[in-house]
Design a protein around this motif. Structure first.
Motif, PDB file in Angstrom:
ATOM      1  N   GLU A  83       0.834  -1.208   0.000  1.00 22.86           N
ATOM      2  CA  GLU A  83       0.000   0.000   0.000  1.00 22.86           C
ATOM      3  C   GLU A  83       0.861   1.247   0.000  1.00 22.86           C
ATOM      4  O   GLU A  83       0.681   2.154  -0.824  1.00 22.86           O
ATOM      5  N   GLU A  84       1.815   1.331   0.898  1.00 26.11           N
ATOM      6  CA  GLU A  84       2.662   2.518   0.979  1.00 26.11           C
ATOM      7  C   GLU A  84       3.650   2.591  -0.186  1.00 26.11           C
ATOM      8  O   GLU A  84       4.103   3.671  -0.556  1.00 26.11           O
ATOM      9  N   LEU A  85       3.958   1.447  -0.770  1.00 27.74           N
ATOM     10  CA  LEU A  85       4.851   1.419  -1.926  1.00 27.74           C
ATOM     11  C   LEU A  85       4.114   1.838  -3.195  1.00 27.74           C
ATOM     12  O   LEU A  85       4.739   2.215  -4.182  1.00 27.74           O
ATOM     13  N   ASP A  86       2.793   1.800  -3.164  1.00 26.06           N
ATOM     14  CA  ASP A  86       1.972   2.012  -4.372  1.00 26.06           C
ATOM     15  C   ASP A  86       2.301   0.947  -5.407  1.00 26.06           C
ATOM     16  O   ASP A  86       2.480   1.230  -6.598  1.00 26.06           O
ATOM     17  N   ALA A  87       2.390  -0.296  -4.952  1.00 26.35           N
ATOM     18  CA  ALA A  87       2.756  -1.401  -5.835  1.00 26.35           C
ATOM     19  C   ALA A  87       1.543  -1.907  -6.605  1.00 26.35           C
ATOM     20  O   ALA A  87       0.396  -1.745  -6.185  1.00 26.35           O
ATOM     21  N   TRP A 119       2.392  -2.435  12.343  1.00 20.50           N
ATOM     22  CA  TRP A 119       1.685  -1.518  11.462  1.00 20.50           C
ATOM     23  C   TRP A 119       2.587  -0.384  10.958  1.00 20.50           C
ATOM     24  O   TRP A 119       2.741  -0.186   9.756  1.00 20.50           O
ATOM     25  N   GLU A 120       3.187   0.362  11.859  1.00 18.84           N
ATOM     26  CA  GLU A 120       4.002   1.510  11.448  1.00 18.84           C
ATOM     27  C   GLU A 120       5.277   1.062  10.754  1.00 18.84           C
ATOM     28  O   GLU A 120       5.700   1.670   9.757  1.00 18.84           O
ATOM     29  N   ARG A 121       5.908   0.001  11.245  1.00 14.81           N
ATOM     30  CA  ARG A 121       7.149  -0.478  10.648  1.00 14.81           C
ATOM     31  C   ARG A 121       6.937  -0.867   9.179  1.00 14.81           C
ATOM     32  O   ARG A 121       7.727  -0.536   8.303  1.00 14.81           O
ATOM     33  N   LEU A 122       5.870  -1.598   8.928  1.00  6.85           N
ATOM     34  CA  LEU A 122       5.604  -2.062   7.573  1.00  6.85           C
ATOM     35  C   LEU A 122       5.237  -0.908   6.643  1.00  6.85           C
ATOM     36  O   LEU A 122       5.629  -0.887   5.471  1.00  6.85           O
ATOM     37  N   ARG A 123       4.486   0.040   7.153  1.00  7.04           N
ATOM     38  CA  ARG A 123       4.139   1.205   6.334  1.00  7.04           C
ATOM     39  C   ARG A 123       5.410   1.969   5.950  1.00  7.04           C
ATOM     40  O   ARG A 123       5.574   2.389   4.800  1.00  7.04           O
ATOM     41  N   LYS A 124       6.309   2.159   6.917  1.00  9.98           N
ATOM     42  CA  LYS A 124       7.546   2.881   6.619  1.00  9.98           C
ATOM     43  C   LYS A 124       8.420   2.113   5.630  1.00  9.98           C
ATOM     44  O   LYS A 124       9.135   2.722   4.819  1.00  9.98           O
ATOM     45  N   ALA A 125       8.364   0.782   5.680  1.00  7.87           N
ATOM     46  CA  ALA A 125       9.134  -0.011   4.720  1.00  7.87           C
ATOM     47  C   ALA A 125       8.706   0.310   3.299  1.00  7.87           C
ATOM     48  O   ALA A 125       9.530   0.578   2.418  1.00  7.87           O
ATOM     49  N   GLY A 126       7.395   0.283   3.067  1.00 10.32           N
ATOM     50  CA  GLY A 126       6.899   0.584   1.726  1.00 10.32           C
ATOM     51  C   GLY A 126       7.119   2.027   1.328  1.00 10.32           C
ATOM     52  O   GLY A 126       7.505   2.328   0.180  1.00 10.32           O
ATOM     53  N   ALA A 127       6.896   2.948   2.267  1.00  7.81           N
ATOM     54  CA  ALA A 127       7.032   4.376   1.957  1.00  7.81           C
ATOM     55  C   ALA A 127       8.480   4.755   1.652  1.00  7.81           C
ATOM     56  O   ALA A 127       8.743   5.615   0.802  1.00  7.81           O
ATOM     57  N   THR A 128       9.427   4.126   2.331  1.00  6.05           N
ATOM     58  CA  THR A 128      10.836   4.425   2.087  1.00  6.05           C
ATOM     59  C   THR A 128      11.250   3.984   0.689  1.00  6.05           C
ATOM     60  O   THR A 128      11.916   4.723  -0.050  1.00  6.05           O
ATOM     61  N   ALA A 129      10.860   2.775   0.309  1.00  3.50           N
ATOM     62  CA  ALA A 129      11.187   2.298  -1.035  1.00  3.50           C
ATOM     63  C   ALA A 129      10.548   3.195  -2.093  1.00  3.50           C
ATOM     64  O   ALA A 129      11.160   3.518  -3.119  1.00  3.50           O
ATOM     65  N   ARG A 130       9.325   3.613  -1.843  1.00  2.00           N
ATOM     66  CA  ARG A 130       8.620   4.495  -2.780  1.00  2.00           C
ATOM     67  C   ARG A 130       9.380   5.821  -2.946  1.00  2.00           C
ATOM     68  O   ARG A 130       9.554   6.328  -4.067  1.00  2.00           O
TER      69      ARG A 130
END
Length: 709
Positions: A83-87, A119-130
């Motif tokens: 979701e945060e990666l916009d994959a 929750w927050e850790r996983l969101r930051k994982a995707g957002a950082t890659a994005r």
């Protein structure tokens, strides 16, 4: 080639030789590592939270670290990252991570806490890659990052040109990960909250080897273990001479109070097991269910109970009461009855040991095995398989540890498999518990005093002293006693609350009736008091409690006359979530028939709508079946039910229509695997009273004459 080796090779290829972006996250800080580390290391040496790899082909691989027990975590974790990666979800590949205590924290399944924790850790994982992909695209185009956005696996420029994540992956890997990233607004979610098929669904439907019981390794032996047939016995001697002559049998050995039969196939081992002659002797008292009845009465009448909470003056409340209501509830021991019995593979090599199997707590198993053989924990590797149920049974590590010990004795790789009878009679049951309630009311029907005395078998504190309705009543007393029994117990789905909720909710209905109040109105009044003027410590949020209660009432049409329909209500808070249920019954040919259950759930943001629905459905069916039928009794320490012909489970034709509604409040996700089970028994019992006029005080309900039609 082992599964672990093939996974290592995959990451060497995708992360280095073929280029691409490989992003690791420190579990504790959620910050990404520097690019030089990322592009020159493999899965063996980098610490990760979510391990995210983007290949030039555009395929995104996400490792899911927590054990999958059917709760959907293997799909939910990657959904949050994606979701945060916009994959583009169609290009996401999900892999189950093996146990790795350096890369992951809380790599376990239990307590309905995984999503809440990560929750927050996983969101930051995707957002950082994005963010890194956007910066790589901006450099290629020589434009400001602010002019870039992302959509379904592409970075898009305001001019309309775009590049795929695969095209950008290698360049993105050279960019220093940002220390801070902006997460999406929750109203921007496009994947979270939708219905996503489970990543293993096709493999399950087509019979692929996913579960521990399917696990095979070249040269592996198979074993079954005879354990004491009664709690309180120990091994005296055994004669395996006939068994050793049977086809396929390699060895018969004893360790502790167990005798292991080892052979080439499980079937051959099962046959040889019958030929082993074993003599047992008494080690502890052999308890029967009749002994437990006596012990429970003594505990509930004890004057030396442990007090867990006391508010106000309970003695004065009872002395000055307009009316006093008293009731006692009891539940039996219960096995977990997962469809997949316990099993585990182990290969002891002297200075290390390889293990594989279905465990809710692989790190605990690793630690115990390491201690047993005086090894460093990293010398004990555990590959995680999918679990065919567990419900708390696989929080214990006994079955994994015994496989490791047996492998060390026979000096060979071996998989230990339990039979259904082993599983049902092998212990680690839900504790048997009884509760005595007492409440005082005034002339207006308001509760002025509330007392709960819990008594359990190896249950520890069988109460939840800070849960509703405590905190809404000025005078309360919560206390308990516990008996140390040789019958082994442990967590069972929604520990303690799985029965306590039924007892509390059934009792509150009885109090409401005695005070001339509508059952839901009584609860809403109590919750309003807890919100405006709480008494002492609260573990729950009264407003969320009220909202979920109102939602259930609205959806079920509570209070509106439905011809021939009898409704029962129950609501409970556990594992940080709130669930209200209304059961509807009709009387057909003189018998009550459960027609429908409405459930209103506040678990915060729902990650995967279809999985969330399934979890609630499953919890209600589980709660209904065990309330109606589950019972495990003992005679001289031996369980009297050893398989499904004696231990009754709910049947398909007894499952009612279930309708689930989620509160949409945008709160960060809380638990869901367990919270929907506790309210079910109370809703059924309260509806049964409306339909028949009979109160149900003991589980299983069927042994009190209750039927579902």
């Amino acid at each position: 080639m082992s599964t672990n080796q093939s996974r290592r090779d995959f990451f060497k290829t995708s992360a280095t030789a073929a280029g691409g972006l490989v992003l690791g996250f420190g579990w504790f800080s959620t910050e990404a590592f520097e690019p030089g580390v990322l592009t020159k290391t493999t899965a063996d040496t980098v610490d990760f939270n979510a391990y995210l790899a983007i290949a030039p082909s555009g395929i995104i691989t996400i490792y899911s670290p927590n054990p999958e027990i059917g709760q959907g975590i293997k799909t939910a974790f990657p959904i949050i990252v994606a979701e945060e990666l916009d994959a583009d979800w169609s290009k996401v590949k999900v892999e189950q991570s093996p146990l790795d205590t350096k890369k992951f924290e809380r790599q376990l399944t239990g307590g309905s806490g995984a999503i809440r924790h990560s929750w927050e850790r996983l969101r930051k994982a995707g957002a950082t890659a994005r963010a890194m992909l956007m910066e790589a695209a901006a450099k290629k185009w020589s434009v400001p990052v602010s002019e870039c956005s992302t959509s379904k696996g592409f970075v898009v420029h305001s001019s309309g040109k775009k590049l795929s994540y695969g095209e950008l992956a290698t360049d993105a890997a050279q960019i220093a990960p940002p220390k801070e990233v902006k997460l999406k607004n929750k109203n921007e979610f496009t994947l979270i909250g939708t219905s996503v098929k489970g990543v293993d669904s096709k493999a399950i439907l087509t019979g692929k080897n996913l579960y521990g019981i399917d696990y095979k390794r070249e040269g592996m032996l198979n074993a079954m273990i005879q354990r004491p047939p009664a709690f309180g016995l120990k091994l005296k001697s055994f004669d395996a001479s006939e068994a050793k002559k049977m086809p396929g049998i390699v060895n018969v050995v004893s360790f502790g109070n167990k005798v292991a039969i080892v052979g080439k196939t499980t079937w051959e081992v099962m046959q040889a097991r019958k030929a082993v002659k074993i003599e047992w002797e008494k080690e502890k008292d052999l308890e029967s269910s009749s002994d437990h009845d006596r012990i429970f009465k003594e505990m509930l009448n004890s004057t030396t109970a442990t007090v867990h909470r006391k508010d106000g003056d309970i003695e004065a409340a009872f002395k000055n009461a307009y009316k006093i209501i008293e009731a006692e509830y009891q539940c039996p021991f219960l096995p977990h009855s997962p469809m997949e019995p316990m099993n585990f593979f182990a290969h002891f090599k002297g200075d290390s040991i390889e293990m594989a199997g279905p465990s809710q707590t692989p790190q605990a198993a690793q630690g115990q095995v390491a201690k047993m053989f005086n090894l460093a924990p990293e010398k004990v590797t555990i590959e995680l398989t999918r679990m065919g149920g567990g419900f708390g049974r696989r929080l214990n590590t006994d079955y994994a540890v015994e496989a490791a010990e047996l492998s060390s004795i026979i000096k060979a790789p071996v998989k230990v498999t339990w039979s259904r009878e082993d599983d049902t009679t092998g212990g680690i049951y839900r504790p048997a518990v009884r509760y005595r309630f007492k409440a005082s009311i005034d002339k207006a029907g308001n509760i002025t005093g509330y007392m709960l005395h819990g008594a359990g078998m190896n249950a520890g504190n069988a109460t939840r002293p800070d849960n509703f309705p405590v905190g809404a009543i000025e005078n309360t007393l919560i206390q308990s006693n516990d008996h140390k029994s040789p019958i082994t117990t442990g967590p069972w789905r929604a520990p303690i609350t799985n029965f306590l909720a039924y007892a509390e909710q059934a009792f509150l209905d009885e109090v409401a009736m005695a005070g001339g109040k509508d059952p839901i109105q009584l609860r809403l009044e109590l919750l309003e008091k807890a919100q405006k003027n709480p008494v002492g410590k609260l573990t729950y949020e009264p407003e969320r409690f009220r909202e979920v209660t109102k939602l259930a009432a609205e959806k079920a049409g509570w209070g509106k006359k439905k011809k021939g329909v009898y409704q029962g209500f129950s609501v409970y808070f556990s594992h940080a979530s709130y669930v209200a249920q209304i059961a509807e019954m009709a009387v057909v040919k003189g018998k009550p028939v459960l027609k429908k259950v409405y459930a209103a759930v506040d678990c915060g943001i729902v990650i995967n709508e279809s999985s969330a629905q399934n979890q609630v459905f499953g919890a209600i069916v589980d709660g209904l079946g065990h309330s109606m039928y589950g019972n495990l009794t003992f005679k001289d320490g031996a369980p009297q039910q050893d398989n499904f012909n004696k231990y009754r489970l709910i049947r398909y034709n007894e499952v009612p229509d279930i309708e689930v509604h989620f509160v949409k409040n945008g709160i960060d996700p809380t638990g869901l695997g367990e919270p929907a089970l506790p309210p079910t028994g109370g809703a059924i019992a309260n509806a049964m009273f409306k339909a028949t006029g009979k109160r149900l005080y003991n589980q299983p309900f069927s042994e009190q004459g209750a039927t579902l039609g």
